[in-house]
Design an enzyme around this catalytic site. Structure first.
Site, short mmCIF file in Angstrom:
data_model
loop_
_atom_site.label_atom_id
_atom_site.label_comp_id
_atom_site.label_asym_id
_atom_site.label_seq_id
_atom_site.Cartn_x
_atom_site.Cartn_y
_atom_site.Cartn_z
N ASP A 99 0.91 -1.21 -0.09
CA ASP A 99 0.04 -0.10 -0.03
C ASP A 99 1.13 1.11 0.01
O ASP A 99 2.22 1.12 -0.28
CB ASP A 99 -0.98 -0.11 1.24
CG ASP A 99 -2.35 0.63 1.06
OD1 ASP A 99 -2.21 1.61 0.63
OD2 ASP A 99 -3.33 0.03 0.92
N ALA B 95 -7.97 -4.21 1.47
CA ALA B 95 -6.85 -4.96 1.92
C ALA B 95 -5.94 -5.46 0.79
O ALA B 95 -5.07 -5.80 1.00
CB ALA B 95 -7.51 -6.38 2.34
N LYS B 96 -6.25 -4.96 -0.16
CA LYS B 96 -5.17 -4.98 -1.49
C LYS B 96 -4.55 -6.37 -1.40
O LYS B 96 -3.26 -6.30 -1.52
CB LYS B 96 -4.29 -3.79 -1.46
CG LYS B 96 -4.82 -2.58 -1.62
CD LYS B 96 -3.87 -1.34 -1.53
CE LYS B 96 -4.51 0.08 -1.94
NZ LYS B 96 -5.45 0.47 -0.63
N ARG B 97 -5.33 -7.36 -1.38
CA ARG B 97 -4.64 -8.63 -1.41
C ARG B 97 -4.26 -9.19 -2.98
O ARG B 97 -5.17 -8.57 -4.01
CB ARG B 97 -5.65 -9.68 -0.76
CG ARG B 97 -5.87 -9.57 0.46
CD ARG B 97 -4.73 -9.56 1.44
NE ARG B 97 -5.03 -9.81 2.93
CZ ARG B 97 -5.04 -8.71 3.67
NH1 ARG B 97 -4.74 -7.51 3.49
NH2 ARG B 97 -5.28 -9.04 5.19
#
Lengths: 278, 278
Positions: A99, B95-97
């Site tokens: 991120d 959550a940018k998984r």
């Protein structure tokens, strides 16, 4: 704490260059005769730690398989990490976080702050937002004696559309990540703490400069098709810094602790032989 | 459940096109007079849900700020998501998984399976491993009536080294992600469920085809420099599908519930005015 790179170098020299995954996916739980629930997850993880943590250099829990059970799964992950480290293994948390700004800093705190419940020796991170976005994690890792493994060149075929795309300076995205890591590790001895994830099944990597003076985490040994004997051909001069990861190739021998140990020992010997012979 | 895109379209029409972040970082907890601990986290999140969930279209918890407290923080995240959804907001889990194969499937199960403790209406995902690596999440989202937001063009300057790199077909990585999403959403009405994250502070995006027939999550309104009035210039013809995200710009008005509501209502009106006027 001593930097991750130095601790990893010593662990690989002493225990053999091997990283065993802790990947409790549903099919493995079933093969082990365990239920696909938190109790099964806990039993699986505890068994792997008991069998492996006093003998393999690195254990790599795959966070997704714990997160699948929500906070109760994450609680099992905490215990797993803490017990594995207490028993002498280095823990690489495979969570592939990424991120920017204060959010990246919060992920770093989650896994790389020495007081965090999930404190790990290193964390895998994903650089779609640019290598520079990872800086809060680099900084905290340095402070904590921890490390990072940045996704660079992965073995899945779909990865090429991002990793082989070319920048204005003529370098690919994957090569760019390797160059950033080489700069990060410059001058570190015996080994820098900032590694790359590089697929072991990629075949010839000679067009890439793998000399980043940091570890190269190489998934794909065993079940995914590459063998220890392939490593010299794939990694060339960087071979000594490769951390070969075996997951299913070891885990499928469970739940018997002796069988798990035998499988891991065999991989460690085969890998050391391949590295030494080349 | 009705597809995410349809539910989002209706929520934005009824409540105004606004997504408020739930970003409990340490500095905000301090500003609110809360301790930087699990109790502070819980109080903060509960207040945002109480103030917002019955009036804004979308709430977007930033997972990192919960994970920072380990499994106990994730337990607060579970409650936050469940209460926000029960009160009528759509929840986009930020959550940018991103991973491959069975690991990506496990992340999908963590957030997009209807029985998961963290089940959310949509999930942000990161495509460094290629758009195709996200397929298990696309498949489960379709099955659950959920959606995805794929990182495409982000507003941080470091992101360009990946997102602007060019593929063999002449398209950039960012444009490639948009093209994949357009294909995913083809024929969906009134709106596809597979969105992109596109920075609102990027200035002119006219060289990109934003017509993906899916939502465009646009962080960066308020504290990060862009204003609602900038949206028409940045997003052009795709304006009606933009989900503008405000985090600090609203949250800094807490902990007073009325002040939070007033701030959110003001943004919703300003955004609707900007969208309608253009």
């Amino acid at each position: 704490m001593e930097p991750f790179g130095a601790r990893l170098r010593r662990a690989m020299d002493e225990r053999g260059p091997l990283c065993v995954g802790i990947d409790p996916h549903a099919s493995l739980l079933a093969e082990w005769g365990l239920n696909d629930d938190v109790a099964g997850l806990e039993r699986f993880s505890r068994t792997v730690v008991e069998a492996m943590a006093d003998r393999v250099a690195v254990l790599k829990p795959q966070s997704a398989f714990f997160e699948r059970f929500g906070s109760r799964g994450v609680a099992v992950l905490e215990t797993t990490v803490q017990e594995a480290r207490a028993a002498g293994a280095l823990v690489v948390m495979d969570a592939k976080r990424g991120d920017i700004g204060s959010t990246m800093a919060a992920y770093a705190e989650s896994f790389l702050h020495k007081d965090a419940p999930l404190f790990s020796d290193a964390l895998t991170v994903s650089p779609y937002l640019g290598y520079g976005s990872l800086k809060p994690a680099v900084d905290l890792a340095r402070e904590s004696g921890a490390g990072l493994f940045v996704l660079a060149l992965t073995s899945n075929p779909e990865g090429g559309e991002v990793q082989h795309a070319v920048r204005g300076d003529g370098r690919s995205v994957g090569a760019t990540m390797l160059a950033h890591l080489a700069a990060e590790n410059a001058g570190e001895e015996p080994l820098g703490s900032f590694g790359a994830v590089v697929g072991a099944t990629l075949g010839d990597l000679s067009s890439y400069d793998l000399g980043i003076n940091g570890p190269l985490l190489a998934p794909g040994i065993g079940a995914q098709g590459a063998t220890p004997a392939d490593l010299p051909r794939v990694f060339g001069a960087a071979l000594r810094n490769v951390v070969p990861n075996v997951s299913r190739g070891v885990l499928r021998h469970g739940p018997d602790v002796t069988a798990l140990r035998t499988a891991a020992d065999r991989f460690a010997v085969e890998i050391r032989t391949a590295v030494t012979a080349s």
